[in-house]
Every structure is written in structure tokens, then in C-alpha cells.
Write a protein that holds these residues in place. Structure first.
Motif, short mmCIF file in Angstrom:
data_model
loop_
_atom_site.label_atom_id
_atom_site.label_comp_id
_atom_site.label_asym_id
_atom_site.label_seq_id
_atom_site.Cartn_x
_atom_site.Cartn_y
_atom_site.Cartn_z
N LEU A 9 0.79 -1.23 0.00
CA LEU A 9 0.00 0.00 0.00
C LEU A 9 0.83 1.29 0.00
O LEU A 9 0.27 2.36 -0.21
N GLY A 10 2.11 1.16 0.28
CA GLY A 10 2.96 2.35 0.36
C GLY A 10 2.99 2.93 1.77
O GLY A 10 2.04 2.75 2.55
N TYR A 11 4.09 3.59 2.06
CA TYR A 11 4.31 4.10 3.41
C TYR A 11 3.24 5.11 3.84
O TYR A 11 2.71 5.03 4.95
N ALA A 12 2.92 6.04 2.97
CA ALA A 12 1.97 7.11 3.33
C ALA A 12 0.60 6.54 3.68
O ALA A 12 -0.01 6.93 4.69
N LYS A 13 0.11 5.61 2.88
CA LYS A 13 -1.22 5.03 3.13
C LYS A 13 -1.22 4.20 4.41
O LYS A 13 -2.15 4.27 5.20
N VAL A 14 -0.16 3.42 4.61
CA VAL A 14 -0.08 2.60 5.82
C VAL A 14 -0.01 3.48 7.06
O VAL A 14 -0.63 3.20 8.08
N SER A 15 0.73 4.57 6.97
CA SER A 15 0.81 5.51 8.09
C SER A 15 -0.58 6.08 8.41
O SER A 15 -0.98 6.15 9.57
N GLU A 16 -1.29 6.44 7.37
CA GLU A 16 -2.64 6.99 7.53
C GLU A 16 -3.59 5.98 8.18
O GLU A 16 -4.31 6.31 9.13
N ILE A 17 -3.59 4.74 7.67
CA ILE A 17 -4.53 3.77 8.22
C ILE A 17 -4.11 3.29 9.61
O ILE A 17 -4.95 2.91 10.40
N THR A 18 -2.81 3.34 9.91
CA THR A 18 -2.36 2.99 11.26
C THR A 18 -2.88 3.99 12.27
O THR A 18 -3.38 3.62 13.34
N LYS A 19 -2.79 5.27 11.94
CA LYS A 19 -3.31 6.32 12.82
C LYS A 19 -4.82 6.16 13.00
O LYS A 19 -5.35 6.29 14.11
N GLN A 20 -5.51 5.85 11.91
CA GLN A 20 -6.96 5.66 11.97
C GLN A 20 -7.31 4.45 12.84
O GLN A 20 -8.24 4.52 13.65
N ALA A 21 -6.57 3.37 12.68
CA ALA A 21 -6.83 2.16 13.47
C ALA A 21 -6.66 2.44 14.96
O ALA A 21 -7.47 1.99 15.77
N LEU A 22 -5.62 3.16 15.30
CA LEU A 22 -5.40 3.50 16.71
C LEU A 22 -6.51 4.40 17.24
O LEU A 22 -7.02 4.19 18.34
N LYS A 23 -6.88 5.39 16.45
CA LYS A 23 -7.92 6.34 16.86
C LYS A 23 -9.27 5.66 17.06
O LYS A 23 -10.00 5.95 17.99
N GLU A 24 -9.60 4.73 16.15
CA GLU A 24 -10.90 4.07 16.18
C GLU A 24 -10.89 2.73 16.92
O GLU A 24 -11.92 2.05 16.97
N ASN A 25 -9.72 2.37 17.47
CA ASN A 25 -9.56 1.09 18.17
C ASN A 25 -9.99 -0.10 17.31
O ASN A 25 -10.76 -0.97 17.73
N LYS A 26 -9.50 -0.09 16.06
CA LYS A 26 -9.78 -1.16 15.11
C LYS A 26 -8.45 -1.76 14.67
O LYS A 26 -7.41 -1.13 14.77
N SER A 27 -8.51 -2.95 14.12
CA SER A 27 -7.29 -3.57 13.60
C SER A 27 -6.95 -2.99 12.22
O SER A 27 -7.82 -2.46 11.52
N LEU A 28 -5.69 -3.11 11.86
CA LEU A 28 -5.28 -2.69 10.52
C LEU A 28 -6.04 -3.47 9.46
O LEU A 28 -6.47 -2.92 8.44
N ARG A 29 -6.20 -4.76 9.71
CA ARG A 29 -6.93 -5.62 8.77
C ARG A 29 -8.34 -5.08 8.53
O ARG A 29 -8.79 -4.99 7.39
N THR A 30 -9.02 -4.70 9.60
CA THR A 30 -10.37 -4.17 9.49
C THR A 30 -10.40 -2.90 8.66
O THR A 30 -11.24 -2.75 7.76
#
Length: 56
Positions: A9-30
Motif C-alpha cells: 500500500l505504500g508508506y503514506a497510506k499505511v501511516s494513515e490507516i495505522t493512525k486511523q486504526a489506533l484512533k478508532e480502536n480497530k485492527s489494521l486488517r479491518t
């Protein structure tokens, strides 16, 4: 786990979804599946421990 997704997915996208996962208490997979970034099979393959230590 996030590092395993960078090559797909590329570094930028993974960084974005990692922050979102932490914020929403969801897994990266989700998050990846909710955003239709990869298929379920692709995510499962990318996150398998074997794929991380023996990349294709």
C-alpha cells in the motif's frame, strides 16, 4: 504488522490507516478491508507471519 503492508500500500497510506486504526480502536486488517484497499485473501497473505520472515 503495519510494516508488512507497506510493500502493498505504500508508506503514506499505511501511516494513515495505522493512525486511523489506533484512533478508532480497530485492527489494521479491518481498516484495510473497510476501505477496500486489498481483498481479504491479500490481507491475510500479507499479514501471515511466514510472509513476513520469508517474503516472496
Amino acid at each position: 504488522m503495519a510494516t508488512a503492508l507497506v510493500k502493498h500500500l505504500g508508506y503514506a497510506k499505511v501511516s494513515e490507516i495505522t493512525k486511523q486504526a489506533l484512533k478508532e480502536n480497530k485492527s489494521l486488517r479491518t481498516i484495510v478491508l473497510e476501505q477496500h484497499l486489498m481483498s481479504e485473501a491479500e490481507v491475510d497473505d500479507a499479514l501471515r507471519p511466514e510472509s513476513m520472515i520469508h517474503p516472496r
